[in-house]
Design a protein around this motif. Structure first.
Motif, mmCIF file in Angstrom:
data_model
loop_
_atom_site.group_PDB
_atom_site.id
_atom_site.type_symbol
_atom_site.label_atom_id
_atom_site.label_comp_id
_atom_site.label_asym_id
_atom_site.label_seq_id
_atom_site.Cartn_x
_atom_site.Cartn_y
_atom_site.Cartn_z
ATOM 1 N N THR A 114 -9.066 17.094 -5.248
ATOM 2 C CA THR A 114 -10.065 17.893 -4.577
ATOM 3 C C THR A 114 -9.795 18.759 -3.849
ATOM 4 O OG1 THR A 114 -10.740 15.801 -4.439
ATOM 5 C CG2 THR A 114 -12.650 17.374 -3.388
ATOM 6 N N LYS A 115 -10.968 20.409 -3.600
ATOM 7 C CA LYS A 115 -10.567 21.593 -2.662
ATOM 8 C C LYS A 115 -12.240 21.690 -2.118
ATOM 9 C CE LYS A 115 -7.986 25.181 -3.886
ATOM 10 N NZ LYS A 115 -7.196 25.895 -4.114
ATOM 11 N N ILE A 116 -12.453 21.673 -0.933
ATOM 12 C CA ILE A 116 -13.228 21.924 -0.415
ATOM 13 C C ILE A 116 -13.149 23.371 0.323
ATOM 14 C CG2 ILE A 116 -15.013 21.528 1.559
ATOM 15 C CD1 ILE A 116 -15.021 18.708 0.456
ATOM 16 N N GLY A 117 -13.229 24.573 -0.221
ATOM 17 C CA GLY A 117 -13.175 26.087 0.944
ATOM 18 C C GLY A 117 -11.272 26.503 -0.918
ATOM 19 N N CYS A 118 -10.844 26.547 1.156
ATOM 20 C CA CYS A 118 -9.753 25.941 0.933
ATOM 21 C C CYS A 118 -8.627 24.412 1.296
ATOM 22 C CB CYS A 118 -8.428 26.833 1.456
ATOM 23 S SG CYS A 118 -8.785 28.761 1.385
ATOM 24 N N THR A 119 -9.722 23.790 1.467
ATOM 25 C CA THR A 119 -8.881 22.305 1.820
ATOM 26 C C THR A 119 -8.391 21.931 0.511
ATOM 27 O OG1 THR A 119 -10.213 22.338 4.277
ATOM 28 C CG2 THR A 119 -9.003 20.267 3.097
ATOM 29 N N THR A 120 -7.601 21.316 0.394
ATOM 30 C CA THR A 120 -6.690 20.933 -0.811
ATOM 31 C C THR A 120 -6.220 19.876 -1.251
ATOM 32 O OG1 THR A 120 -6.402 23.075 -1.229
ATOM 33 C CG2 THR A 120 -5.872 21.339 -2.888
ATOM 34 N N LEU A 172 -4.903 16.122 -3.068
ATOM 35 C CA LEU A 172 -4.015 15.017 -4.004
ATOM 36 C C LEU A 172 -4.313 13.477 -3.735
ATOM 37 C CD1 LEU A 172 -3.412 15.522 -7.435
ATOM 38 C CD2 LEU A 172 -1.089 16.238 -5.420
ATOM 39 N N ALA A 173 -5.012 12.815 -4.563
ATOM 40 C CA ALA A 173 -4.830 11.737 -3.634
ATOM 41 C C ALA A 173 -4.493 10.658 -5.412
ATOM 42 C CB ALA A 173 -6.086 11.376 -3.824
ATOM 43 N N ALA A 174 -3.773 10.076 -5.568
ATOM 44 C CA ALA A 174 -3.976 9.099 -6.373
ATOM 45 C C ALA A 174 -3.707 7.767 -6.130
ATOM 46 C CB ALA A 174 -2.149 9.296 -6.444
ATOM 47 N N VAL A 175 -3.863 6.963 -7.003
ATOM 48 C CA VAL A 175 -4.051 5.337 -7.347
ATOM 49 C C VAL A 175 -2.885 4.389 -8.115
ATOM 50 C CG1 VAL A 175 -5.261 3.171 -7.056
ATOM 51 C CG2 VAL A 175 -6.706 5.011 -6.462
ATOM 52 N N LYS A 176 -2.145 3.919 -7.668
ATOM 53 C CA LYS A 176 -1.221 3.675 -8.394
ATOM 54 C C LYS A 176 -0.982 1.842 -7.046
ATOM 55 C CE LYS A 176 2.964 4.639 -9.575
ATOM 56 N NZ LYS A 176 3.511 5.303 -10.529
ATOM 57 N N LEU A 177 -1.221 0.733 -9.203
ATOM 58 C CA LEU A 177 -1.661 -0.685 -9.192
ATOM 59 C C LEU A 177 -0.405 -0.967 -8.998
ATOM 60 C CD1 LEU A 177 -5.300 -0.693 -11.499
ATOM 61 C CD2 LEU A 177 -4.620 -0.813 -8.702
ATOM 62 N N GLU A 178 -0.094 -2.057 -8.856
ATOM 63 C CA GLU A 178 1.076 -3.059 -8.592
ATOM 64 C C GLU A 178 0.349 -4.334 -8.671
ATOM 65 O OE1 GLU A 178 3.955 -2.151 -5.825
ATOM 66 O OE2 GLU A 178 4.557 -0.836 -6.897
ATOM 67 N N VAL A 179 0.910 -5.635 -9.637
ATOM 68 C CA VAL A 179 0.424 -6.792 -9.673
ATOM 69 C C VAL A 179 1.025 -7.754 -7.879
ATOM 70 C CG1 VAL A 179 0.749 -9.290 -10.745
ATOM 71 C CG2 VAL A 179 0.238 -6.311 -11.694
ATOM 72 N N MET A 180 0.188 -8.454 -7.164
ATOM 73 C CA MET A 180 0.840 -9.006 -6.243
ATOM 74 C C MET A 180 0.394 -10.358 -5.875
ATOM 75 S SD MET A 180 -2.247 -8.549 -2.997
ATOM 76 C CE MET A 180 -2.984 -9.156 -3.395
ATOM 77 N N THR A 181 0.341 -12.126 -5.351
ATOM 78 C CA THR A 181 -0.071 -12.637 -5.540
ATOM 79 C C THR A 181 -1.071 -12.760 -4.046
ATOM 80 O OG1 THR A 181 2.596 -13.361 -5.482
ATOM 81 C CG2 THR A 181 0.664 -14.694 -5.029
ATOM 82 N N PRO A 182 -2.017 -13.376 -3.761
ATOM 83 C CA PRO A 182 -3.317 -13.179 -3.697
ATOM 84 C C PRO A 182 -2.700 -14.496 -2.131
ATOM 85 C CG PRO A 182 -3.388 -14.224 -5.382
ATOM 86 C CD PRO A 182 -2.557 -13.655 -5.479
ATOM 87 N N THR A 183 -3.477 -13.721 -0.612
ATOM 88 C CA THR A 183 -2.888 -14.211 0.887
ATOM 89 C C THR A 183 -3.483 -16.195 0.472
ATOM 90 O OG1 THR A 183 -4.835 -13.395 0.950
ATOM 91 C CG2 THR A 183 -2.898 -12.872 2.123
ATOM 92 N N GLN A 184 -3.299 -16.721 1.401
ATOM 93 C CA GLN A 184 -3.832 -17.894 0.791
ATOM 94 C C GLN A 184 -5.602 -18.537 1.202
ATOM 95 O OE1 GLN A 184 -1.344 -21.410 2.455
ATOM 96 N NE2 GLN A 184 -0.435 -21.461 0.294
ATOM 97 N N GLU A 185 -5.735 -17.572 2.026
ATOM 98 C CA GLU A 185 -6.822 -17.142 2.987
ATOM 99 C C GLU A 185 -8.042 -16.994 1.751
ATOM 100 O OE1 GLU A 185 -4.710 -15.242 5.102
ATOM 101 O OE2 GLU A 185 -4.001 -17.281 5.082
ATOM 102 N N LEU A 212 -3.125 18.733 1.111
ATOM 103 C CA LEU A 212 -1.537 20.111 0.281
ATOM 104 C C LEU A 212 -1.880 21.506 0.874
ATOM 105 C CD1 LEU A 212 -1.551 19.862 -3.943
ATOM 106 C CD2 LEU A 212 -0.163 18.442 -1.894
ATOM 107 N N ASP A 213 -3.187 21.620 1.560
ATOM 108 C CA ASP A 213 -3.854 23.263 2.431
ATOM 109 C C ASP A 213 -4.747 21.915 3.279
ATOM 110 O OD1 ASP A 213 -4.387 25.043 3.047
ATOM 111 O OD2 ASP A 213 -4.212 26.169 1.291
#
Lengths: 241, 302
Positions: free
Chosen positions: B64-70, B72-85, B155-156
């Motif tokens: 994403t760029k807003i003017g010069c502000t840049t 970079l976002a990324a989502v990575k998925l991993e499998v986990m064991t959920p909490t008991q609550e 990045l900027d």
């Protein structure tokens, strides 16, 4: 595992002495003095140069030349599995040092006494050859910042798998356990400044592999020079010279 | 851009020198004419672009760029064991990084003050806006759920970091492709290799239908710099450093207020000023929604 098939093609369809596609762009970070993105296939790094500026830590100041500092870091999402290594682990410290010393070899530090040049490189995507890509990006960023240099250092790696010398290894080939020779080269002076190799390799094959890597460096140098020329032409055009 | 008139030095000095020596006077002179040094009117945000799928090694990503502000976002998925609550809920971890490349002010080794603050605000907004129903991240109740790691790299850095970071986070989540997984004999979650879509599955996939994350509502934000009686939307870093205080408004896609943040500073945010900022944010919301929808439909065409 077969890394070169009988037709002489590698896993990603390249020939043994074929490089991945390069792409470079200058001036990507607006507030840096010089910056560049360099891509070699799926490996993508961004470099920014700040300086020459005042030395931040006065005790590090050198009276007859500039201090060069370098920091290498990898984005958490750059590799296949998400990294959870803390910043400043051994590998990135080592690569920071390698990049700093390589760049120091070509910067005319004696022209900028009592100042500091910061080189920051960030890996956005890693697919083998990050070290080389970082050095190439840093060279472009330094040139963009207008820092006086002896020559453009370029870097490329080569390896030896299935008794074939392979140019510009990707991640799968790099992690196969064969030798990986990374060369940093000053093309105009025809000198090698960086040479790293892990794993065993007979002496005469080493010579071939290293020569192959140097050929790769020359190819990168030509590309970098084209990019810089194009950029200079654009600047010239903008100024209306 | 000749600055005329006035008994100050502005008429005798080069513009660049004046800008560096008297930044406040330089900007106030512009504000008098209701214009900003980069040619924008006071209430206008900078040009914004979104590119989806910029990182191939992640499950979802956006640049994403807003003017010069840049950002970079990324989502990575991993499998986990959920909490008991909460046995049928996944989890989202938000991280915001400002590597030293982004700005001359960030020094290596010393963690910057801004990055953790933005990270905290981001995770608060993403979790409290109800954008993602954590139950959608569940795979097998009590056994397995998705852990979504959201990493945002600046990045900027040229002002309005939070706006850009939130926009990139929203874009990365809208681009997220959830990989198909199945349950192995030992009760472990394994990835189903791609290109197996139409054919037979060795094991019945757990989440065949849930390839896209359902985003209930999308949060968008606008930062305004406040200075005397002026409200400047989407300030650059130069403006941020000079102006007296800032106000960040977060609205969700239907225009409801999600969060307001004025991090201290001089006290003069009257209700009318806040209302003006919210009105600006409403306007901006429409623009940004359009840009995001365009980016998503471009992606679908490809």
């Amino acid at each position: 595992m077969e890394f070169v098939n009988p037709e002489g093609l590698r896993l990603d369809g390249r020939r043994a002495t074929e490089m991945r596609q390069f792409r470079a762009e200058i001036g990507v970070v607006s507030r840096a003095d010089g910056s560049a993105v360099f891509e070699m296939g799926n490996t993508k790094v961004i470099a920014a140069v700040y300086g020459p500026r005042e030395v931040q830590n006065k005790s590090q100041q050198i009276n007859d030349k500039a201090v060069v500092r370098c920091e290498y870091s990898m984005a958490n999402f750059s590799t296949g599995d998400r990294m959870r290594k803390p910043k400043g682990d051994r590998r990135s410290t080592e690569i920071s040092l390698v990049i700093r010393q390589t760049m120091e070899a070509c910067i005319l530090t004696n022209l900028m006494p009592r100042s500091q040049i910061d080189i920051f490189v960030q890996v956005l995507q890693a697919d083998g050859g990050t070290r080389s890509a970082c050095i190439n990006a840093a060279t472009l960023a330094l040139a963009d910042a207008g820092i006086p240099m002896r020559d453009l250092v370029t870097s490329c790696s080569a390896g030896y798998l299935n008794s074939t010398a392979l140019l510009d290894l990707n991640y799968v080939e790099d992690s196969a356990g064969g030798p990986d020779v990374t060369v940093g080269f000053l093309p105009k002076l025809d000198k090698v400044t960086l040479l790293q190799m892990d794993a065993k390799l007979p002496q005469d094959t080493f010579k071939n592999v290293m020569e192959l890597a140097i050929e790769g460096c020359k190819a990168v140098a030509n590309y970098i020079r084209d990019i810089l020329m194009e950029n200079t032409k654009r600047l010239e055009c903008r100024r209306g010279v | 851009m000749a600055v005329t008139g006035g008994s100050d030095l502005s008429s005798e000095m080069e513009v660049d020198a004046f800008r560096r020596l008297f930044p406040l006077r330089f900007h106030e002179r512009h504000l008098l004419e209701s214009i900003r040094p980069d040619g924008r009117s006071l209430g206008k945000a900078r040009d914004t672009t979104i590119a989806l799928g910029a990182v191939t090694s992640a499950n979802g990503s956006a640049l994403t760029k807003i003017g010069c502000t840049t950002m970079l976002a990324a989502v990575k998925l991993e499998v986990m064991t959920p909490t008991q609550e909460s046995p049928d809920e996944g989890c989202i971890a938000v991280d915001f990084h400002m590597p030293p490349i982004c700005s001359p002010a960030v020094r290596p080794g010393r963690p910057s003050e801004v990055a953790p603050v933005v990270a905290k605000q981001l995770s608060d907004v993403i979790l409290s806006s109800g954008m993602i129903n954590l139950k959608d991240l569940s795979l097998v109740s009590g056994k397995a759920a998705w852990m979504a790691y959201l990493d945002i790299y600046c990045l900027d850095a040229d002002g309005s970091l939070f706006d850009a970071a939130l926009l990139s986070a929203v874009a990365a989540f809208s681009h997220l492709q959830i990989p198909v997984v199945s349950l192995s004999d030992e009760g472990r979650i394994v990835l189903v290799p791609e290109g197996n879509g139409g054919g037979k599955f060795e094991k019945e996939p757990v989440n065949k239908e849930k390839r896209k994350l359902k985003l209930c509502t999308l949060p968008f934000s606008l930062t305004c710099a406040l200075h005397k009686n002026y409200i400047l939307a989407d300030p650059t870093s130069e403006e941020e450093s000079i102006m007296e205080t800032q106000l960040t408004v977060v609205l969700d896609s239907s225009g409801l207020l999600v969060s307001l943040n004025k991090p201290g500073g001089s006290v003069f945010a009257h209700t009318s000023v806040i209302q003006d900022c919210v009105a600006l944010a409403r306007q901006r919301l429409k623009e940004v929604k359009l840009i995001l929808n365009e980016a998503i439909s471009d992606m679908d065409v490809d």
